[in-house]
Scaffold this motif. Structure first.
Motif, short mmCIF file in Angstrom:
data_model
loop_
_atom_site.label_atom_id
_atom_site.label_comp_id
_atom_site.label_asym_id
_atom_site.label_seq_id
_atom_site.Cartn_x
_atom_site.Cartn_y
_atom_site.Cartn_z
N ARG A 113 0.83 -1.21 0.00
CA ARG A 113 0.00 0.00 0.00
C ARG A 113 0.86 1.26 0.00
O ARG A 113 1.68 1.47 0.90
CB ARG A 113 -0.91 0.00 1.24
N LEU A 114 0.66 2.11 -1.01
CA LEU A 114 1.36 3.38 -1.09
C LEU A 114 0.38 4.49 -1.43
O LEU A 114 -0.40 4.37 -2.38
CB LEU A 114 2.46 3.34 -2.16
N ILE A 115 0.42 5.55 -0.64
CA ILE A 115 -0.32 6.77 -0.96
C ILE A 115 0.69 7.86 -1.26
O ILE A 115 1.59 8.13 -0.44
CB ILE A 115 -1.25 7.17 0.20
N HIS A 116 0.57 8.45 -2.44
CA HIS A 116 1.55 9.43 -2.91
C HIS A 116 0.89 10.79 -3.09
O HIS A 116 -0.16 10.89 -3.72
CB HIS A 116 2.15 8.96 -4.24
N MET A 117 1.53 11.83 -2.56
CA MET A 117 1.01 13.19 -2.66
C MET A 117 1.64 13.92 -3.84
O MET A 117 2.85 14.02 -3.94
CB MET A 117 1.28 13.95 -1.37
N SER A 118 0.79 14.42 -4.72
CA SER A 118 1.23 15.22 -5.86
C SER A 118 0.64 16.62 -5.72
O SER A 118 0.60 17.16 -4.61
CB SER A 118 0.81 14.54 -7.16
N ALA A 119 0.19 17.22 -6.82
CA ALA A 119 -0.36 18.58 -6.75
C ALA A 119 -1.34 18.79 -7.88
O ALA A 119 -1.15 18.29 -9.00
CB ALA A 119 0.75 19.62 -6.82
N LEU A 120 -2.39 19.54 -7.61
CA LEU A 120 -3.36 19.89 -8.63
C LEU A 120 -2.67 20.74 -9.71
O LEU A 120 -1.94 21.67 -9.40
CB LEU A 120 -4.51 20.68 -8.00
N GLY A 121 -2.90 20.37 -10.96
CA GLY A 121 -2.25 21.07 -12.08
C GLY A 121 -0.99 20.39 -12.56
O GLY A 121 -0.36 20.87 -13.51
N ALA A 122 -0.60 19.28 -11.92
CA ALA A 122 0.60 18.56 -12.35
C ALA A 122 0.46 18.13 -13.80
O ALA A 122 -0.52 17.49 -14.18
CB ALA A 122 0.82 17.34 -11.45
N ASP A 123 1.45 18.48 -14.59
CA ASP A 123 1.43 18.18 -16.03
C ASP A 123 2.85 18.33 -16.55
O ASP A 123 3.52 19.33 -16.26
CB ASP A 123 0.49 19.15 -16.75
N SER A 124 3.31 17.36 -17.31
CA SER A 124 4.68 17.41 -17.83
C SER A 124 4.90 18.57 -18.78
O SER A 124 6.05 18.94 -19.06
CB SER A 124 5.02 16.09 -18.53
N ALA A 125 3.81 19.17 -19.29
CA ALA A 125 3.92 20.33 -20.18
C ALA A 125 3.50 21.62 -19.48
O ALA A 125 3.26 22.63 -20.13
CB ALA A 125 3.07 20.10 -21.43
N ALA A 126 3.38 21.60 -18.15
CA ALA A 126 2.94 22.77 -17.40
C ALA A 126 3.97 23.89 -17.49
O ALA A 126 5.15 23.66 -17.78
CB ALA A 126 2.71 22.38 -15.94
N PRO A 127 3.56 25.13 -17.21
CA PRO A 127 4.47 26.26 -17.34
C PRO A 127 5.51 26.37 -16.22
O PRO A 127 6.47 27.13 -16.35
CB PRO A 127 3.54 27.47 -17.32
N SER A 128 5.33 25.65 -15.12
CA SER A 128 6.28 25.76 -14.01
C SER A 128 7.05 24.47 -13.80
O SER A 128 6.55 23.37 -14.07
CB SER A 128 5.55 26.14 -12.71
N MET A 129 8.27 24.61 -13.30
CA MET A 129 9.09 23.45 -12.98
C MET A 129 8.41 22.60 -11.91
O MET A 129 8.47 21.37 -11.95
CB MET A 129 10.47 23.89 -12.50
N TYR A 130 7.80 23.28 -10.93
CA TYR A 130 7.14 22.57 -9.84
C TYR A 130 6.09 21.60 -10.37
O TYR A 130 6.08 20.41 -10.02
CB TYR A 130 6.50 23.58 -8.88
N LEU A 131 5.21 22.09 -11.22
CA LEU A 131 4.12 21.25 -11.73
C LEU A 131 4.64 20.18 -12.70
O LEU A 131 4.12 19.06 -12.72
CB LEU A 131 3.07 22.13 -12.41
N ARG A 132 5.67 20.50 -13.48
CA ARG A 132 6.24 19.49 -14.37
C ARG A 132 6.87 18.36 -13.57
O ARG A 132 6.72 17.17 -13.90
CB ARG A 132 7.28 20.13 -15.30
#
Length: 328
Positions: A113-132
């Protein structure tokens, strides 16, 4: 299956401390690794919590922390990084490489069992390094679990999280104490702040909920605000009502560049501004299997921003530990 022994990575952080406290009230045993034991001093006194000095970026240490646990929750994340393509080193290390290490360690040690925290707006083509970097971290974890049929993965994507000790509303309230006017770049950016207690509720509910396995969930509050709205509300609720002055993004980037040159974590970075180009909102209802009724910002934030919120979430747990010590 009930997961009674939980490893929480990032347990000494803002969301992590609230999550650990909730897990303890449920009678679960919690292990929290940290580089410096003193950074988790609020958790050390809690019953059923084991705080261990360890480097989770080292595979041997990570394997040692996973022994005798039933589930892992990965909350580790950073808000700032050096510049890079597609992202800087700190984002790559914490958001991409570490999640892959954690997923592979789960597989090696049979922790399904693994629960992983990401972020809303995560996208490899997003405008920010954080979201990418957040998006690429999701991909690495999914790739490991795709080749492990026994694995049970759930991913959460929260909007900005508010609550006592947050680094969001409290930051605006702090600035309002010192400046008569609050200049804000990206003031029209929309977001849907989610209460830390609701994030924790979603995690603990999903932990033992078979219907959540294999899903990626978005976590948001009940109302959409602009960034300018939130800055104004934080100032008002802290007792320092201020005028919000919208700034063009070009001026905001100059401002952020200056902050990045100062020692320590910047008050604002250019990448933070880049993230504002993507609205952090989601209009679908929260799925019933998470057991969450979204909490309005107005019912929580005024209390802690005005200084009236007592830090009481540990009090009952401390009393529990005192009773435990007297009987053993």
């Amino acid at each position: 299956m009930q997961h009674v022994r939980v490893l929480v990575l990032g347990g000494s952080g803002f969301i992590g401390q609230h999550l650990v406290a909730r897990l303890v009230t449920q009678g679960r045993s919690v292990r929290v690794p940290t580089r410096r034991r003193n950074s988790a001093r609020d958790l050390i006194m809690l019953p059923t919590v084991e705080v261990v000095e360890a480097n989770v970026h080292d595979d041997a240490d990570l394997d040692a922390q996973m022994r005798d646990v039933d589930a892992v929750v990965n909350l580790i994340g950073v808000l700032h990084s050096d510049r890079g393509t597609p992202y800087g080193k700190a984002f790559a290390t914490n958001h991409v490489t570490l999640p892959e290490r954690v997923a592979k360690a789960c597989q090696r040690n049979g922790v399904r069992r693994l629960i992983h925290m990401s972020a809303l707006g995560a996208d490899s083509a997003a405008p920010s390094m954080y979201l990418r970097s957040r998006a690429d971290g999701e991909k690495t974890v999914k790739a490991v679990f795709a080749g492990w049929p026994q694995g049970e993965l759930t991913i959460f994507r929260p909007s900005v999280v508010f609550g006592p000790e947050d680094q969001f509303m409290n930051k605006f309230a702090f600035l309002a104490r010192w400046f008569p006017v609050l200049p804000v770049a990206g003031s029209g950016a929309r977001m849907q702040p989610v209460y830390v207690g609701d994030v924790v509720q979603a995690i603990v509910h999903a932990l033992d909920e078979p219907r959540s396995i294999g899903h990626t969930y978005t976590l948001v509050g009940p109302q959409i605000y602009t960034l300018g709205d939130l800055v104004s509300l934080a100032a008002r609720w802290s007792g320092n009502e201020r005028t919000v002055l919208p700034l063009p993004m070009s001026i905001g980037h100059l401002q952020a560049t200056f902050f990045e040159m100062l020692p320590g974590d910047p008050l604002l970075s250019r990448d933070n501004l880049d993230s504002l180009a993507v609205d952090s909102v989601h209009t679908d209802l929260q799925p019933p299997e998470l057991g969450v009724t979204p909490t309005p910002l107005e019912t929580i934030a005024p209390g802690y921003l005005s200084g009236q919120h007592a830090r009481t979430r540990y009090d009952g747990l401390r009393r529990t530990k005192d009773r435990h010590n007297r009987t053993h």
